[in-house]
Design a protein around this motif. Structure first.
Motif, PDB file in Angstrom:
ATOM      1  N   GLU A 305     -11.929  -7.225  10.717  1.00  0.00           N
ATOM      2  CA  GLU A 305     -10.862  -7.065   9.725  1.00  0.00           C
ATOM      3  C   GLU A 305     -11.380  -7.544   8.371  1.00  0.00           C
ATOM      4  O   GLU A 305     -11.540  -8.738   8.137  1.00  0.00           O
ATOM      5  CB  GLU A 305      -9.614  -7.853  10.140  1.00  0.00           C
ATOM      6  N   THR A 306     -11.648  -6.606   7.495  1.00  0.00           N
ATOM      7  CA  THR A 306     -12.208  -6.940   6.182  1.00  0.00           C
ATOM      8  C   THR A 306     -11.242  -6.691   5.043  1.00  0.00           C
ATOM      9  O   THR A 306     -11.557  -7.003   3.891  1.00  0.00           O
ATOM     10  CB  THR A 306     -13.482  -6.099   5.928  1.00  0.00           C
ATOM     11  N   GLY A 307     -10.100  -6.074   5.322  1.00  0.00           N
ATOM     12  CA  GLY A 307      -9.135  -5.767   4.278  1.00  0.00           C
ATOM     13  C   GLY A 307      -9.434  -4.492   3.524  1.00  0.00           C
ATOM     14  O   GLY A 307      -8.693  -4.114   2.618  1.00  0.00           O
ATOM     15  N   VAL A 308     -10.508  -3.785   3.896  1.00  0.00           N
ATOM     16  CA  VAL A 308     -10.886  -2.606   3.106  1.00  0.00           C
ATOM     17  C   VAL A 308      -9.848  -1.498   3.219  1.00  0.00           C
ATOM     18  O   VAL A 308      -9.612  -0.755   2.265  1.00  0.00           O
ATOM     19  CB  VAL A 308     -12.292  -2.112   3.521  1.00  0.00           C
ATOM     20  N   MET A 309      -9.173  -1.397   4.364  1.00  0.00           N
ATOM     21  CA  MET A 309      -8.164  -0.351   4.517  1.00  0.00           C
ATOM     22  C   MET A 309      -6.812  -0.765   3.943  1.00  0.00           C
ATOM     23  O   MET A 309      -5.883   0.047   3.909  1.00  0.00           O
ATOM     24  CB  MET A 309      -8.029   0.043   5.982  1.00  0.00           C
ATOM     25  N   ALA A 310      -6.708  -2.014   3.481  1.00  0.00           N
ATOM     26  CA  ALA A 310      -5.503  -2.437   2.763  1.00  0.00           C
ATOM     27  C   ALA A 310      -5.610  -2.133   1.274  1.00  0.00           C
ATOM     28  O   ALA A 310      -4.637  -2.302   0.530  1.00  0.00           O
ATOM     29  CB  ALA A 310      -5.263  -3.932   2.974  1.00  0.00           C
ATOM     30  N   GLU A 311      -6.792  -1.685   0.837  1.00  0.00           N
ATOM     31  CA  GLU A 311      -6.966  -1.298  -0.563  1.00  0.00           C
ATOM     32  C   GLU A 311      -6.188   0.002  -0.833  1.00  0.00           C
ATOM     33  O   GLU A 311      -5.904   0.772   0.094  1.00  0.00           O
ATOM     34  CB  GLU A 311      -8.449  -1.069  -0.875  1.00  0.00           C
ATOM     35  N   PRO A 312      -5.848   0.263  -2.106  1.00  0.00           N
ATOM     36  CA  PRO A 312      -5.194   1.537  -2.421  1.00  0.00           C
ATOM     37  C   PRO A 312      -6.022   2.727  -1.939  1.00  0.00           C
ATOM     38  O   PRO A 312      -7.258   2.647  -1.860  1.00  0.00           O
ATOM     39  CB  PRO A 312      -5.094   1.508  -3.950  1.00  0.00           C
ATOM     40  N   LEU A 313      -5.349   3.804  -1.612  1.00  0.00           N
ATOM     41  CA  LEU A 313      -6.051   5.021  -1.184  1.00  0.00           C
ATOM     42  C   LEU A 313      -7.094   5.436  -2.220  1.00  0.00           C
ATOM     43  O   LEU A 313      -8.204   5.854  -1.871  1.00  0.00           O
ATOM     44  CB  LEU A 313      -5.039   6.150  -0.982  1.00  0.00           C
TER      45      LEU A 313
END
Length: 672
Positions: A305-313
């Motif tokens: 879990e790196t948070g990269v998919m929580a970034e804006p599209l």
């Protein structure tokens, strides 16, 4: 720039051959953790024809050891027929190239030091084939990072734009690839007894790619092959798509963000040229791109879990206004984020080019309109970007807005709708959007091209019926830009744009009805950012640079971009040095010498006077006496009915001619 030479895991480097299904072996360099045999790691593949042992070696040294030090087997492979790989290379993105790529992915996954998961990354060619191989769905390929690449090989590549022949890179890239494909394998890697037979095999197989590209002037099956826009659903691997506002492929980032599964795609567009965003080449600012991609790989290849998919599209850099210049060390601006694309933050602002009573306007530009277009592929060089557009504007018909009363930010692909008539069956229309300051200076914001033969579809060639008005629409290249208060938005329309666009065979004119024409701007509401977390990136970090000695030119360096006008004949000449890096000496003693010159000539009143030429000289030599040299020449011109191509190649080993080839080809002008 921070250089890191100590990592948590010690890095081991190995050169090896990877077999393909027909027995041809591809040469690879693998950087991997020294303990990967007992603690397997995912593999990352960069797959290119540009020679890992010399041409891309400095760039490779920045990133592959860095990935290895962070727990990946990072692999650089020469395509079949390039560098030190076996076989021959016959074109871009062939079925063989892609099948080989699938074989490499599967081979990597099966190695004892690999966890079975593979990612691909690359810029330009490597970004192209990463997308194309992902669309073939090899099971181990779970994620890719594609930088400055395209999903549409016909309408968003170096051959055609808006259905028009790209005069500048159709010729220049064909000339470059003729020289590059002719480069020999290195005896230091393939053996003193093998390099010459391998080189002869390549030279015997060479056919200039220009012949093929100009034989397909409409969007047909040749261009559909490898264009992932034909079926976005084929892409199952996660895709991080990266582009730059100074790169011609930036539209692809928006299309991928729009059409792929939002749970598996992220888009990133910065101010950058045709370069990796960590390299620090103009225009900046550079970002910690390797760290950002590591978040991507760790998420998709290690389940972390790196948070990269929580970034804006979509994360985009919005350029603040700047005076026109051919290079900017750093662009002012800011990062913005959008969770969807198309985004609710963007609305269309339609601005008519004239009122209902505006008289028809005749567009008849001199043929040398376009000489201030700048480089098609900005590489971070001093003469890359378009200079002040006032001379170009003077050769065009301009429609200016009133001075803006407030700041206007745009993000996306502006469109220009024109109601027009053409006096000839074949014609082009070019629209540029410029930011005009109170002092009159004109900064190019974006532009678009339409071959009127392709107005009903890129797969067709429909002649215009003179005396008939039609509505046509140009979709301009994407941009993120802020117009300041007091400036004007200018739409400049021309029917010529040399040498970007190869002219049709007869000089005509367009008649535009301004009151029935408009520019549509994708205006972004800054209020959308209220309450959102700011977008930040780490500072650039790389592995230590390869100690390469770049040699200064023997004499005064030729100017990168020169325009000359013969007032007696009316001929205009543009001379370009593509400046890919010149001559350099590598740590193993290899000396690589490279020089190139592109020349584009046209008379202002005669479209059939257009001539484009590319000349290359490449020499490779070692202290042990090995010496190989290639010279090439490629020329393109046209009559009213056909394109005429002349090419030549000479290859020498230690002063003796190994091959001397010449080609003369013609092909009918169908829509070009």
């Amino acid at each position: 720039m921070k250089y890191r030479d100590h990592f948590d895991r010690q890095v081991h480097v190995e050169d090896l051959y990877i077999p393909t299904r027909d027995g041809t072996r591809l040469h690879a360099r693998v950087w991997r953790p020294a303990d990967a045999a007992t603690a397997p790691v995912p593999a990352l593949l960069e797959y290119l024809p540009y020679r890992k042992s010399d041409w891309t070696a400095p760039r490779d040294a920045q990133r592959h050891p860095w990935y290895a030090g962070h727990g990946y087997a990072s692999v650089r492979v020469d395509l079949r027929g390039s560098g030190d790989s076996e076989g021959v290379m016959l074109d871009e993105y062939t079925e063989t190239e892609l099948a080989d790529g699938v074989d490499v992915v599967n081979w990597l996954a099966a190695q004892p030091w690999c966890s079975g998961r593979v990612g691909m990354f690359g810029i330009s060619w490597g970004g192209f084939n990463a997308l194309q191989i992902a669309a073939l769905r090899p099971e181990p390929l779970k994620a890719i990072v594609t930088v400055c690449s395209t999903d549409d090989r016909y309408d968003n590549d170096v051959h055609y734009t808006g259905g028009a022949v790209l005069g500048i890179d159709m010729l220049a890239w064909a000339g470059t690839m003729l020289a590059f494909t002719a480069r020999p394998p290195d005896p230091a890697h393939v053996g003193a007894d093998r390099w010459l037979p391998m080189w002869r095999e390549r030279l015997d197989a060479i056919e200039p790619y220009l012949h093929t590209w100009l034989a397909h002037q409409e969007r047909d099956d040749y261009w559909r092959h490898g264009s992932v826009c034909e079926d976005y659903s084929a892409l199952d691997a996660a895709v991080l798509a990266v582009g730059g506002w100074a790169d011609p492929y930036r539209d692809t980032v928006l299309r991928l963000a729009e059409h792929l599964d939002p749970g598996k795609v992220r888009g990133l567009i910065g101010p950058w040229s045709h370069q990796y965003p960590d390299r620090g080449l103009p225009p900046g600012p550079a970002i910690g791109f390797l760290q950002e991609t590591l978040r991507w790989w760790d998420h998709w290849l290690k389940d972390e879990e790196t948070g990269v998919m929580a970034e804006p599209l979509l994360r985009s850099w919005l350029n603040d206004p700047v005076p026109p210049a051919t290079s900017y060390e750093t662009m002012p601006g800011r990062w913005v984020g959008d969770d969807n694309w198309p985004s609710p933050s963007v609305t269309w602002d339609a601005r008519p080019l004239g009122d209902g009573g505006a008289a028809p306007v005749v567009v008849r530009s001199p043929q040398h309109t376009g000489l201030d277009a700048g480089r098609f592929f900005p590489f971070g060089n001093p003469a890359d970007l378009p200079p002040d557009q006032r001379e170009e504007d003077g050769r065009s018909v301009c429609f200016d807005s009133a001075p803006l009363t407030g700041r206007v930010e745009i993000l996306g692909r502006p469109r220009v709708r024109l109601r027009l008539d053409s006096a000839t069956p074949r014609a082009h229309v070019i629209a540029r959007v410029c930011d005009v300051a109170p002092d009159g200076s004109s900064t190019l914001v974006t532009r678009g091209v339409l071959n009127l033969m392709a107005r009903h579809g890129r797969e067709r060639a429909d002649a215009w019926v003179p005396g008939t008005y039609e509505d046509v629409e140009l979709e301009l290249t994407a941009t993120g830009y802020a117009f300041p208060p007091g400036h004007r938005v200018r739409v400049a329309v021309s029917d010529a744009y040399w040498p970007w666009v190869w002219p049709h065979g007869e000089r005509g004119r367009l008649t535009v009805l301004p009151g029935e024409s408009a520019v549509l701007l994708p205006v972004r509401d800054p209020a959308y950012d209220t309450g959102r977390d700011p977008i930040r990136f780490e500072e650039p970090e790389q592995a230590p640079p390869l100690p390469v000695t770049v040699d200064p030119p023997a004499g005064p360096r030729a100017a990168e971009r020169v325009v000359r006008h013969d007032v007696a004949t009316g001929e205009w000449t543009l001379e370009v040095d593509p400046n890919y890096g010149g001559s350099r000496t590598y740590p193993d003693g290899l000396r690589y010498e490279e020089s190139a010159r592109e020349t584009y000539r046209i008379r202002g009143d005669d479209p059939l006077s257009a001539v484009a030429e590319s000349r290359w000289t490449i020499r490779l030599r070692r202290p042990d006496g090995w010496d190989a040299e290639i010279t090439t020449r490629t020329e393109l011109r046209a009559t009213a009915t056909e394109f005429v191509m002349e090419s030549g190649l000479e290859a020498r080993a230690n002063g003796e001619t190994v091959a001397k080839r010449g080609w003369h080809r013609t092909t009918p002008r169908t829509s070009g």
